[in-house]
Design a protein around this motif. Structure first.
Motif, PDB file in Angstrom:
ATOM      1  N   THR A 134      41.022  26.198  50.344  1.00  0.00           N
ATOM      2  CA  THR A 134      40.228  27.378  49.997  1.00  0.00           C
ATOM      3  C   THR A 134      40.141  28.261  51.235  1.00  0.00           C
ATOM      4  OG1 THR A 134      38.925  26.221  48.334  1.00  0.00           O
ATOM      5  CG2 THR A 134      37.996  28.250  49.226  1.00  0.00           C
ATOM      6  N   VAL A 135      40.523  29.526  51.078  1.00  0.00           N
ATOM      7  CA  VAL A 135      40.503  30.465  52.191  1.00  0.00           C
ATOM      8  C   VAL A 135      39.785  31.734  51.741  1.00  0.00           C
ATOM      9  CG1 VAL A 135      42.644  29.596  53.189  1.00  0.00           C
ATOM     10  CG2 VAL A 135      42.738  31.458  51.542  1.00  0.00           C
ATOM     11  N   VAL A 136      39.259  32.468  52.689  1.00  0.00           N
ATOM     12  CA  VAL A 136      38.692  33.789  52.432  1.00  0.00           C
ATOM     13  C   VAL A 136      39.606  34.804  53.098  1.00  0.00           C
ATOM     14  CG1 VAL A 136      36.733  35.327  52.764  1.00  0.00           C
ATOM     15  CG2 VAL A 136      36.342  32.898  52.276  1.00  0.00           C
ATOM     16  N   VAL A 137      40.172  35.702  52.299  1.00  0.00           N
ATOM     17  CA  VAL A 137      41.196  36.620  52.793  1.00  0.00           C
ATOM     18  C   VAL A 137      40.838  38.046  52.389  1.00  0.00           C
ATOM     19  CG1 VAL A 137      42.601  36.209  50.721  1.00  0.00           C
ATOM     20  CG2 VAL A 137      43.672  37.161  52.762  1.00  0.00           C
ATOM     21  N   LEU A 138      41.142  38.997  53.254  1.00  0.00           N
ATOM     22  CA  LEU A 138      40.903  40.399  52.941  1.00  0.00           C
ATOM     23  C   LEU A 138      42.062  40.903  52.071  1.00  0.00           C
ATOM     24  CD1 LEU A 138      39.074  42.868  53.414  1.00  0.00           C
ATOM     25  CD2 LEU A 138      40.553  43.496  55.328  1.00  0.00           C
ATOM     26  N   ASN A 139      41.747  41.284  50.828  1.00  0.00           N
ATOM     27  CA  ASN A 139      42.740  41.812  49.893  1.00  0.00           C
ATOM     28  C   ASN A 139      42.423  43.256  49.549  1.00  0.00           C
ATOM     29  OD1 ASN A 139      43.420  38.750  47.999  1.00  0.00           O
ATOM     30  ND2 ASN A 139      44.373  39.569  49.834  1.00  0.00           N
ATOM     31  N   TYR A 140      43.339  43.876  48.820  1.00  0.00           N
ATOM     32  CA  TYR A 140      43.202  45.283  48.461  1.00  0.00           C
ATOM     33  C   TYR A 140      43.458  45.458  46.968  1.00  0.00           C
ATOM     34  CZ  TYR A 140      43.295  46.204  53.462  1.00  0.00           C
ATOM     35  OH  TYR A 140      43.005  46.223  54.789  1.00  0.00           O
ATOM     36  N   ARG A 141      42.595  46.240  46.336  1.00  0.00           N
ATOM     37  CA  ARG A 141      42.797  46.564  44.926  1.00  0.00           C
ATOM     38  C   ARG A 141      43.904  47.613  44.779  1.00  0.00           C
ATOM     39  NH1 ARG A 141      37.213  46.329  45.738  1.00  0.00           N
ATOM     40  NH2 ARG A 141      36.198  44.597  44.636  1.00  0.00           N
ATOM     41  N   LYS A 142      44.276  47.873  43.542  1.00  0.00           N
ATOM     42  CA  LYS A 142      45.354  48.821  43.285  1.00  0.00           C
ATOM     43  C   LYS A 142      44.990  50.222  43.772  1.00  0.00           C
ATOM     44  CE  LYS A 142      48.572  50.271  39.658  1.00  0.00           C
ATOM     45  NZ  LYS A 142      48.957  50.122  38.235  1.00  0.00           N
ATOM     46  N   ASP A 143      43.669  50.558  43.711  1.00  0.00           N
ATOM     47  CA  ASP A 143      43.255  51.889  44.167  1.00  0.00           C
ATOM     48  C   ASP A 143      43.092  51.966  45.689  1.00  0.00           C
ATOM     49  OD1 ASP A 143      39.713  51.566  43.237  1.00  0.00           O
ATOM     50  OD2 ASP A 143      40.950  50.462  44.658  1.00  0.00           O
ATOM     51  N   GLY A 144      43.418  50.885  46.396  1.00  0.00           N
ATOM     52  CA  GLY A 144      43.382  50.890  47.854  1.00  0.00           C
ATOM     53  C   GLY A 144      42.098  50.376  48.466  1.00  0.00           C
ATOM     54  N   THR A 145      41.051  50.150  47.659  1.00  0.00           N
ATOM     55  CA  THR A 145      39.798  49.654  48.222  1.00  0.00           C
ATOM     56  C   THR A 145      39.938  48.181  48.592  1.00  0.00           C
ATOM     57  OG1 THR A 145      38.962  49.134  46.016  1.00  0.00           O
ATOM     58  CG2 THR A 145      38.409  51.294  46.932  1.00  0.00           C
ATOM     59  N   ALA A 146      39.307  47.809  49.697  1.00  0.00           N
ATOM     60  CA  ALA A 146      39.404  46.441  50.199  1.00  0.00           C
ATOM     61  C   ALA A 146      38.279  45.582  49.647  1.00  0.00           C
ATOM     62  CB  ALA A 146      39.369  46.441  51.722  1.00  0.00           C
ATOM     63  N   PHE A 147      38.533  44.290  49.514  1.00  0.00           N
ATOM     64  CA  PHE A 147      37.490  43.344  49.135  1.00  0.00           C
ATOM     65  C   PHE A 147      37.829  41.976  49.719  1.00  0.00           C
ATOM     66  CE2 PHE A 147      40.716  42.753  45.971  1.00  0.00           C
ATOM     67  CZ  PHE A 147      40.636  41.416  45.566  1.00  0.00           C
ATOM     68  N   TRP A 148      36.787  41.192  49.966  1.00  0.00           N
ATOM     69  CA  TRP A 148      36.975  39.835  50.484  1.00  0.00           C
ATOM     70  C   TRP A 148      37.144  38.892  49.306  1.00  0.00           C
ATOM     71  CZ3 TRP A 148      38.090  38.728  55.337  1.00  0.00           C
ATOM     72  CH2 TRP A 148      37.735  39.643  56.339  1.00  0.00           C
TER      73      TRP A 148
END
Length: 679
Positions: free
Chosen positions: A190-204
């Motif tokens: 299990t990891v926590v990674v910074l990802n990005y939605r299709k509209d470019g906004t980031a989420f953990w």
């Protein structure tokens, strides 16, 4: 059947492939209380029938050094529709529920309706992905709708690609390397990674990777369970900063340590404020919750002022930490509203700024300034008796400016406000301002909808020989407007037209169609071509609906009442698929007028039948829409019988009768119109 390591541990000693029911038996899958599951409630039996399981509490045998015990689990199972090579498979995920409170919450949630459970799964951000562990670059072969809702990437956008498309320039390279290492090694992580939605906004993204093995033990797929933990990560960063400040404070002095702990508690206040304020769309309730949050967290007592477009105080609310001071607070608020100088409180109290800290609020210099705020200095004495040594003034900005000002006051026995306090108050003010803005917008839309509905429904005319009353109530889950309507028309020659109808739909479009239909009905009721024949009136309405291309579907009952030559009234009536009229005679006996029941309007032009009924003086006619009698899973005759009994027992006063029927029988899931008429 493909399983991961934990699934193998739940059913030790079995060999794949095997039937899913055999695996459930080996795992001793039961409900949370340990009772065996029936075929109808067994989640694996349901998924075998291609039924999704959107959340169910169960338990399974778990063997450890301490012996065998039942492990509480939460099951989510989704058919993998459209997944390449896996369309006939389903993803079954069993999540641990080790805490009693969590088990109870899961059990309660499982008892709710399917739609509500689905919304709960989506609202938590819980999403699932399945990747092919054998194909080159390990592409995704299936994602669930929650993944699309969380990331903005559709099923077509995602399937066939490695899930690294969620990564971006801010993604930690070390985290990327760790995920590659985990997948290459075929292990759980299990990891926590910074990802990005299709509209470019980031989420953990908290990503749990679990390898899935086939019947012979070979690695076939990887299942990813993803949860948006942005709020937790941000809160964790805030908490880490607060803890670091606390460690430094311990080295300096005990007093500094206490201040750091207080700061940490106020940081928690921000998270609590967001969750508490966001759960209501009632403006007054939202303001009251805000006051409950800041007292005593940031103030001994607090004041919330709201102005209108003319900068006049519209509302003023206050709360004191001591409940015994409630009357004193109310007295102060009343006096302040009366004596605060004209103009915007933001200009008067904050001198045009968005926030202001006055830590010497009780000083003589501030007293002179405060006297310029009011026309009666005695109101300042009232505030001083509540305890006023330090104050924060904060605006609550919305999208269109600020109409709310919050005043946070501490007495002499409490610490003076600091810049940290002001910073937290400003942050809280921003959050509260946006939430209040949303609540105000909702109330405005609600008012507009109610006004629209009121404008479409008629005011009942005063007609000699007739007493009438009506009620309309929209479904609570809709837009507060709908297609139900009633009509009472004074016709030539002393006749009266009575109508009740229901246009298909529960929204503004249905209300607009209802307005058109009412206009056509009134015109046809007056049209000499149709004459006094109620069936012919409905035929003319049907012809006009088709001729004008309106495409409206509606049920409608139309009745015509005329004074009888021998006393009483003669009533002719016709129905286009609408529930029958009821008549309560002077002796209290209730009769259904269900002689004829033609098709609803808008289907096809057809001959409409007409029935006749004599009304003795004192008789009451009741017209209503189906929301008063229909219940999900119940035969209509049961609802009609219930209505007949209620009408027979109801009061003579028609206003009271309409309210009585709505209170006893009205369903909140559908629009309801009721029209009662006594001759």
């Amino acid at each position: 059947m493909h399983t991961n390591t934990v699934a193998d541990q739940l059913a030790p000693g079995v060999r794949l492939p095997l039937e899913i029911d055999a695996w459930a038996t080996a795992a001793q899958l039961r409900d949370v209380d340990g009772t065996p599951l029936s075929d109808g409630t067994h989640p694996l039996s349901r998924i075998a029938r291609s039924e999704p399981v959107l959340g169910q509490a169960v338990s399974a045998a778990r063997v450890s050094e301490l012996g065998e015990r039942q492990e509480p689990l939460w099951v989510v199972a989704l058919p993998m529709v459209d997944a390449p090579m896996l369309a006939d498979h389903a993803l079954v995920v069993l999540l641990p529920l080790r805490e009693r409170a969590a088990v109870q919450a899961a059990t309660s949630a499982a008892q709710q309706q399917t739609a509500l459970r689905e919304q709960a799964v989506l609202s938590t951000g819980l999403s699932f992905t399945v990747a092919d562990a054998v194909a080159p670059d390990r592409p995704l072969v299936w994602v669930n709708p929650a993944f699309t809702a969380a990331t903005g990437y559709s099923f077509a956008d995602s399937v066939g690609r490695n899930c690294r498309f969620l990564q971006g320039e801010g993604t930690d390279p070390a985290t990327r390397a760790l995920m590659r290492e985990v997948v290459d090694a075929g292990r759980d992580e299990t990891v926590v990674v910074l990802n990005y939605r299709k509209d470019g906004t980031a989420f953990w993204n908290q990503l749990s990777l679990s390898p899935i093995h086939g019947p012979t033990g070979e690695l076939t797929h990887y299942v990813g369970i993803q949860v948006d933990v942005t709020a937790s990560v941000v809160a964790g960063e805030d908490r880490d900063r607060a803890l670091a400040a606390e460690r430094r404070a311990r080295l300096e002095a005990e007093e500094a340590r206490a201040a750091a702990e207080a700061a940490q508690g106020r940081l928690a206040l921000l998270a609590e404020a967001t969750s508490q304020l966001a759960v209501t769309l009632d403006v007054t309730a939202c303001r009251q919750r805000l006051l409950d949050l800041v007292v005593p967290g940031l103030a001994d007592w607090a004041l919330l002022l709201t102005t209108d477009e003319r900068d006049t105080i519209e509302t003023a609310m206050a709360r004191h930490v001591d409940p015994d001071r409630t009357e004193d607070v109310d007295r102060y608020v009343t006096a302040l509203r009366r004596s605060l100088v004209a103009g915007s409180p933001q200009q008067t109290l904050l001198q045009g700024a968005s926030a202001r800290r006055v830590s010497d609020y009780d000083s003589p210099r501030r007293r002179a300034e405060r006297e310029r705020w009011v026309t009666d200095p005695a109101v300042l004495d009232l505030s001083d008796t509540l305890g006023a040594a330090s104050a924060l003034f904060v605006t609550l900005p919305g999208r269109r400016g600020s109409s709310d000002v919050m005043v946070l006051v501490r007495g002499a026995s409490s610490p003076r406000h600091t810049e940290d306090d002001l910073e937290i108050a400003v942050d809280l003010g921003r959050r509260a301002g946006l939430i209040l803005d949303n609540a105000r917008l909702y109330e405005q839309q609600h008012t507009i909808a109610e006004t629209l509905q009121s404008s479409l429904l008629p005011s009942l005319p005063s007609i000699p020989g007739i007493r009438a009353a009506a009620r309309y109530r929209a479904a609570v889950s809709g837009a507060q407007v709908g297609g139900d309507f009633y009509e009472l028309i004074a016709l030539p020659g002393g006749a009266i037209g009575l109508a009740i109808g229901d246009v298909v739909g529960h929204d503004v479009m249905a209300a607009a169609a209802m307005g058109h239909l009412r206009g056509l009905l009134r015109a046809c009721a007056w049209d000499p071509v149709a004459g006094p024949d109620t069936g012919r009136v409905l035929e003319r309405v049907d012809e006009l609906l088709a001729g004008l291309g309106m495409g409206t579907l509606a049920t409608l009952t139309y009745a015509r009442l005329e004074p009888g030559s021998g006393g009483g009234w003669s009533m002719t009536h016709s129905s286009a698929g609408h529930p029958p009229l009821l008549v309560r005679d002077p002796a209290g006996r209730v009769t259904f007028l269900d002689e004829h029941h033609d098709l609803l309007l808008g289907v096809s032009a057809q001959h409409r039948t007409t029935a006749r009924h004599h009304l003795a003086p004192g008789s009451t006619v009741l017209a209503y829409t189906d929301g008063l009698v229909e219940r999900r899973g119940e035969h209509l005759n049961e609802g009609l019988a219930r209505l007949a009994t209620a009408l027979g027992e109801g009061p003579e006063d028609l206003d009271e009768l309409c309210g009585w029927l709505l209170a006893r029988l009205g369903s909140e899931g559908d629009d309801i119109a009721v029209l009662a008429l006594t001759v």
